[in-house]
Design a protein around this motif. Structure first.
Motif, short mmCIF file in Angstrom:
data_model
loop_
_atom_site.label_atom_id
_atom_site.label_comp_id
_atom_site.label_asym_id
_atom_site.label_seq_id
_atom_site.Cartn_x
_atom_site.Cartn_y
_atom_site.Cartn_z
N UNK A 116 42.98 50.36 36.67
CA UNK A 116 44.09 50.47 37.62
C UNK A 116 43.68 50.03 39.02
N UNK A 117 42.38 50.16 39.32
CA UNK A 117 41.92 49.72 40.62
C UNK A 117 41.99 48.20 40.73
N UNK A 118 41.76 47.51 39.58
CA UNK A 118 41.84 46.04 39.57
C UNK A 118 43.29 45.56 39.48
N UNK A 119 44.06 46.29 38.68
CA UNK A 119 45.42 45.84 38.40
C UNK A 119 46.43 46.98 38.61
N UNK A 120 47.02 47.04 39.81
CA UNK A 120 47.93 48.15 40.14
C UNK A 120 49.13 48.26 39.19
N UNK A 121 49.45 47.21 38.46
CA UNK A 121 50.65 47.27 37.62
C UNK A 121 50.49 48.23 36.43
#
Ligand code: ARG
Length: 582
Positions: free
Chosen positions: A210-215
């Motif tokens: 989630x830190x890399x990809x907020x979606x």
């Protein structure tokens, strides 16, 4: 010994009345409260005469003399004037004989009292979420909850211990989502790790992702909606992963001796909380905002306002707890209920109790939050992979290693036999004692090395004291020396320290009662340590098995046996494993 105390209060009151009568004055009013002399050498009770001096128009010392002359020596002991005090000495041998006899014959029940007989108490503790393993905070929580349950039961209460599993919600969906994405069908078995650790790893994985990809946050929320709508695939995955975690938690509880009478799953009770909030709203107890959300005004309890139902109708934490407590009350109507939960949630419980009161549950006043502070390790030590919490299993494993090392370095392998089992019991004893000896509300540092010291104020020291007494009793037994309390000559227990030990033993039931009233395992911890330390000094100066006179030896052996009974019972209340050999 309490009977002697009341007898002497009565004796002194009577003598004061007679004295007043003789002098033609009104007898003094008010309660007579004896003090404890600074040392047992001076006596067992002291009655200060200052409070009565004025009524009698006498100086306290003269009054003490006058009153003492009216007190006859009786089987409850004798009294003498010491300045402004009347000091009383109990008949030591008679007291010793009674105390030893009652302690040894009550055995495992010694210390039990009737303070809370007829009271039904529900106590909730542990209450983990199903997205990761238990951590150090849970260990403090479990230690407190288990010990308070045992103490209340020893005070005669009918205790029901419950665990609340927060098994639904966004945090659970996060590990599920990461597993769906990266799991490739692996299982705790296929990877050879405990189920709670396994799922916890996916929770960590989720956070990195989630830190890399907020979606992915949206995907987690979407999954929660699917779960609430009963989506079959999502529910099936949820079942499987929850089972893995719960099995893992169960193994940790088993290894630390933690037990529950009932388990409540948030997923089964949370919905009924919403119904209650809607009822409260209809009755005008709550407010509805224009967006549809429902709130409670906390001004009457000097707090702000708090949301109870979100605009989309989903419930919040406090609403879930309303459903849970109602289910509990229905299953087993209690007279009071204790929540063992960290102090971070003080606000939550104030709100919960107030909302229940608004909803009209008269037992809301009987709910109690047993709040405890944070626990950390000495700096820089053993942080988990997430960098914040200390995994309970890891910590126990480390303590066990250290304990096993200790046993080996003392060349005690052959003597203890089961090195692993003993090391585990020592580890759990060290952990529980260290956590319980601190006042719950205080934050604390858990120091593994210190907790394991065999000589300090620690669990292992107490376990060791039990093992030493045990070994002495075994030796005596092997020589056919088995003195019974009724057959000893208690006059031979005439050392001051022997009297101190007798007094300590006799106080134990009161200590348990007080610990029950105050929810205070620390009171038991402090007491057992005093007893062990006093005994250790005694044993050092007074040979027991090696006493030259067999009657002296027998009397001392019975004293040692009674001390073992009390230590063992006290350790039981603290959930510290008892070891006959160490
Ligand atoms: N599971 C919650 C947490 O980990 C604690 C639950 C405490 N008990 C309760 N009845 N709210 O923070």
């Amino acid at each position: 010994m309490n009977e002697y105390r009341s007898r002497w209060i009565e004796n002194v009151a009577q003598a004061l009345r007679l004295e007043a009568e003789e002098r033609g004055i009104e007898p003094p009013e008010g309660e007579i409260v004896p003090a404890t002399p600074p040392s047992t050498e001076l006596g067992d009770l002291a009655f200060p005469m200052f409070p009565f001096a004025k009524t009698f128009r006498m100086n306290p010392a003269a009054l003490a003399e006058a009153v003492v002359s009216r007190l006859e020596r009786c089987e409850a002991g004798d009294a003498h004037a010491a300045g402004p005090y009347i000091n009383v000495r109990y008949p030591r041998a008679a007291v010793a004989a009674t105390v030893l006899e009652s302690c040894i014959s009550a055995d495992t029940a010694y210390g039990h009292n009737r303070r809370f007989v007829g009271e039904r108490v529900t106590i909730e503790y542990s209450s983990p979420n199903t997205n990761k393993p238990l951590h150090l905070g849970h260990l403090r929580n479990d230690a407190l909850g288990e010990s308070v349950s045992r103490i209340l039961a020893a005070c005669g209460a009918d205790v029901r211990s419950v665990n609340l599993i927060n098994d639904r919600g966004i945090h659970i969906c996060k590990s599920m989502l990461a597993y769906q994405e990266f799991g490739n069908g692996e299982t705790p078995e296929s990877r050879g790790v405990k189920g709670d650790r396994f799922v916890g790893d996916y929770y960590v994985r989720y956070n990195e992702w989630a830190a890399e990809d907020p979606s992915v946050e949206d995907r987690a929320r979407e999954m929660l909606r699917a779960w609430e709508a009963g989506d079959e695939e999502v529910v099936a995955l949820w079942r499987t992963m929850n089972r893995w975690v719960l099995d893992g938690h169960a193994a940790t509880y088993e290894s630390t001796g933690i037990e529950f009478d009932a388990i409540y799953l948030e997923s089964e009770t949370y919905a009924s909380g919403k119904t209650q909030i809607m009822r409260g709203l209809e009755e005008g107890k709550f407010l509805r905002e224009s967006d549809g959300s429902v709130w409670v005004d906390l001004a009457p309890v000097n707090l702000d306002r708090k949301i109870l139902l979100r605009a989309d109708g989903t419930s919040v934490y406090v609403t879930q707890d309303i459903g849970t407590v109602l289910a509990r009350y229905e299953d087993w109507p209690f007279d009071r209920m204790i929540y063992v939960v960290a102090s971070e949630q003080n606000y939550h419980f104030r709100v919960l109790f107030y909302v229940l009161e608004l909803l009209g549950y008269e037992w809301a006043g009987q709910l109690y939050h047993l709040s405890y502070g944070m626990v950390n390790l000495p700096e820089g030590r053993m942080k988990s992979r997430e960098g914040t919490v200390v995994d309970a299993d890891d910590l126990i494993a480390e303590l066990r290693e250290l304990a096993a090392g200790e046993i080996r370095s003392k060349n005690r392998e052959a003597a203890v036999g089961d090195v692993e089992g003993t090391a585990h019991a020592v580890a759990v004893g060290a952990l529980h004692y260290y956590l319980l000896q601190v006042t719950p509300s205080k934050d604390m540092i858990f120091n593994p090395k210190e907790s394991l010291s065999f000589t300090g104020n620690t669990g292992p020291y107490l376990q060791y004291m039990c093992a030493r007494i045990n070994s002495m009793l075994r030796k005596a037994d092997a020589e056919d020396i088995r003195p019974q309390p009724s057959a000893i000559n208690a006059e031979l227990l005439d050392a001051e320290v022997e009297w101190e030990l007798i007094r300590l033993i006799s106080r134990y039931p009161d200590v348990v009662e007080q610990a029950g009233i105050e929810y205070s395992p620390a009171a038991i911890a402090g007491y057992v340590y005093d007893l062990a330390k006093t005994f250790s000094g005694y044993y050092h100066d007074h040979p027991i098995l090696a006493a030259s006179d067999p009657s002296v030896r027998d009397a001392r052996l019975v004293l040692a046996r009674a001390i073992l009974v009390v230590l063992r019972n006290g350790l039981e209340l603290l959930n510290i494993p008892y070891l006959a050999i160490m």
